[in-house]
Design a protein around this motif. Structure first.
Motif, mmCIF file in Angstrom:
data_model
loop_
_atom_site.group_PDB
_atom_site.id
_atom_site.type_symbol
_atom_site.label_atom_id
_atom_site.label_comp_id
_atom_site.label_asym_id
_atom_site.label_seq_id
_atom_site.Cartn_x
_atom_site.Cartn_y
_atom_site.Cartn_z
ATOM 1 N N TYR A 141 0.841 -1.198 0.000
ATOM 2 C CA TYR A 141 0.000 0.000 0.000
ATOM 3 C C TYR A 141 0.871 1.241 0.000
ATOM 4 O O TYR A 141 2.037 1.218 0.397
ATOM 5 N N ASN A 142 0.300 2.326 -0.476
ATOM 6 C CA ASN A 142 0.889 3.650 -0.395
ATOM 7 C C ASN A 142 -0.026 4.523 0.439
ATOM 8 O O ASN A 142 -1.249 4.313 0.474
ATOM 9 N N GLU A 143 0.539 5.520 1.082
ATOM 10 C CA GLU A 143 -0.207 6.343 2.036
ATOM 11 C C GLU A 143 0.004 7.813 1.695
ATOM 12 O O GLU A 143 1.142 8.244 1.491
ATOM 13 N N LEU B 287 -0.263 2.246 -6.536
ATOM 14 C CA LEU B 287 0.815 1.373 -6.064
ATOM 15 C C LEU B 287 2.080 1.639 -6.849
ATOM 16 O O LEU B 287 2.057 2.062 -7.994
ATOM 17 N N ASP B 288 3.226 1.365 -6.225
ATOM 18 C CA ASP B 288 4.508 1.493 -6.917
ATOM 19 C C ASP B 288 4.623 0.387 -7.986
ATOM 20 O O ASP B 288 4.065 -0.674 -7.847
#
Length: 210
Positions: A124-126, A209-210
């Motif tokens: 996950y990214n925040e 997402l990366d």
């Protein structure tokens, strides 16, 4: 009164439009899924949505129709089929496609959300989105899932009114996007208690997402 300087643009307002009719809310959203097992594993076992109905698709009985309660009585459903393989590769959206779906969580449970995603091997990214706060992950078919929480306690039945007034504050300030101060000013003007929630610092910027 329009909040736009260009009269050819549609007005941004919480007032009901002069339309053919007015709907009363979202009943459900239906997506084309893969199979029962993977869909249940993500939406029930990761996001915590109860599976409340499972039956054949009334228009195609060989397809299974899964209904999940998203937490507030609103429903998300999936058409799935035995033998369909999940595809976790990022989706490439086109006109009419779904870019992402956002679900809310209680701000005091942010550590629980992070831990739950990590325990299930979900990256996950925040991001701090200025008027709200979001974590981005993806489901088993590459659909971007946003998990979001408000920075202020905004009553559900006045959300549109608050956002429309925050939009006006943003335009008046000449800001490119809505900020915390615009939302706070809107709440104050509407006599809604300003109750900021405690959230961690996070970067701003592109989601996904990366």
């Amino acid at each position: 009164m329009s909040d736009n300087t260009n009269d050819t643009e549609p007005p941004v307002t919480a007032e009901r439009p002069d339309s053919a009719f007015h709907v009363t809310g979202t009943d459900h959203i239906t997506l084309i899924g893969s199979n029962v097992e993977d869909t249940v594993e993500f939406y029930r076992d990761v996001l915590g949505m109860p599976l409340v109905l499972k039956q054949p698709n009334l228009d195609a009985p060989h397809v299974t129709h899964l209904f999940f309660d998203t937490g507030d009585g609103r429903i998300i459903t999936f058409f799935v089929e035995e033998g369909r393989q999940s595809n976790p590769a990022p989706q490439r959206t086109g006109i009419g496609a779904v870019h992402h779906i956002s679900f809310r969580f209680d701000p005091e449970r942010i550590e629980e959300v992070r831990a739950g995603l990590e325990e299930r091997g979900r990256g996950y990214n925040e991001f701090d989105r200025s008027i709200f706060y979001s974590l981005y992950t993806s489901d088993h078919n590459g659909l971007t899932i946003e998990l979001t929480t408000d920075k202020f306690d905004v009553p559900d039945d006045r959300r549109g009114e608050v956002l429309a007034l925050a939009q006006r504050k943003r335009v008046e300030a000449g800001a490119d996007y809505a900020k915390e101060e615009h939302l706070e000013a809107a709440l104050e003007e509407l006599d809604i208690p300003v109750e900021p929630v405690d959230l961690p610092d996070a970067p701003t910027g592109a989601g996904g997402l990366d």
